[in-house]
Design an enzyme around this catalytic site. Structure first.
Site, PDB file in Angstrom:
ATOM      1  N   ASP A  37       0.753  -1.092  -0.096  1.00 34.51           N
ATOM      2  CA  ASP A  37       0.049  -0.082  -0.082  1.00 34.51           C
ATOM      3  C   ASP A  37       0.761   1.135  -0.155  1.00 34.51           C
ATOM      4  OD1 ASP A  37      -1.926   2.151   0.656  1.00 34.51           O
ATOM      5  OD2 ASP A  37      -3.078   0.554   1.692  1.00 34.51           O
TER       6      ASP A  37
ATOM      7  N   ASP B 272       3.918   0.362  -8.169  1.00 34.21           N
ATOM      8  CA  ASP B 272       3.331   0.999  -9.316  1.00 34.21           C
ATOM      9  C   ASP B 272       3.167   2.276  -8.917  1.00 34.21           C
ATOM     10  OD1 ASP B 272       1.311   0.228  -7.527  1.00 34.21           O
ATOM     11  OD2 ASP B 272      -0.104  -0.319  -8.982  1.00 34.21           O
TER      12      ASP B 272
ATOM     13  N   GLU C 192      -0.557  -5.253 -12.250  1.00 35.51           N
ATOM     14  CA  GLU C 192       0.706  -4.875 -13.161  1.00 35.51           C
ATOM     15  C   GLU C 192       0.251  -4.865 -14.845  1.00 35.51           C
ATOM     16  OE1 GLU C 192       5.544  -5.500 -13.728  1.00 35.51           O
ATOM     17  OE2 GLU C 192       4.234  -6.803 -12.585  1.00 35.51           O
TER      18      GLU C 192
END
Length: 243
Positions: free
Chosen positions: A148, A184, A224
């Site tokens: 997170d 990401d 992803e």
């Protein structure tokens, strides 16, 4: 994306050692319905593959019945990436840590269906497991994929990647063992890079710059893949313990 829940203790103990004390959490427990398969995993497979902090320090050779490379993954989510690695690398023993029951149940159910013996699982606070159960200098790798990011500035203290965390990880890695992180969120990647640059006892394995290309051994996650279609980037960091 980036929905793997993790735990973090942000302060060192009053005794001055590397064990974190109870502090800020990097995860929020969420209630959710359990499927039949997930319930089966927790009820039928857990007694064989589940581990508990209250059992204390592990004897890894006795636990797995052999001497082998050992890898811990923190926050495996629903377990798809980890189960793929476990099946693809029978020569390596894996320990997964996750706090959410559906993910733990799903992983255990899949491990049982695939008859995998090189996996054990904690449903516990990750820092508690590292500090109380994983022996020093015992791991060949620790994986932290898509934690997170806690993007709001006021929540940055909840990020698991902090100096105390990477130092604790270092003590559990063998010399040459690796801490592999992926995110990401570019801002979190930059935060990770800053923390690691200041951390003693690590070497960045990137040939140039701060990041490495996704290693072949890290499976492409559904998050992803979805992000790639939206033009999102992913950053991998791979650091080795030097001392």
């Amino acid at each position: 994306m980036s929905d793997n829940p993790l735990s973090v203790e942000s302060e060192t103990s009053s005794a001055g050692d590397s064990r974190p004390r109870r502090g800020i959490k990097s995860y929020v427990l969420r209630a959710g319905r359990m499927t039949v398969a997930q319930t089966r995993g927790l009820e039928e497979v857990w007694p064989r593959l589940g581990l508990s902090v209250v059992d204390g320090p592990l004897n890894l050779d006795a636990l797995f019945g052999r001497a082998a490379p050992r890898v811990v993954e923190i926050g495996f989510g629903m377990g798809a990436s980890l189960i793929e690695q476990v099946q693809a690398h029978p020569e390596t023993d894996f320990i997964g840590i996750e706090v959410h029951a559906p993910g733990v149940g799903k992983l255990l159910d899949e491990a049982d269906k695939r008859q995998l013996s090189n996996l054990r699982v904690y449903r516990e606070d990750a820092l508690e497991v590292l500090s109380r159960c994983i022996p020093e200098a015992s791991l060949d790798g620790l994986q932290l994929f898509f934690p997170d990011p806690w993007p709001k500035k006021k929540h940055h203290k909840r990020r698991i990647v902090q100096p105390t965390f990477v130092e604790l990880v270092r003590t559990r890695l063998k010399p040459g063992g690796t801490l592999h992180m992926a995110t990401d969120w570019q801002a979190y990647a930059e935060h990770m890079s800053e923390v690691m640059a200041a951390a003693p006892g690590y070497r960045n394995t990137a040939a140039e710059g701060d990041y490495v290309a996704r290693p072949a051994f890290r499976p492409l996650t559904k998050f992803e893949s979805r992000g790639a279609k939206l033009g999102h980037g992913v950053w991998d960091l791979l650091f080795a313990r030097t001392d």
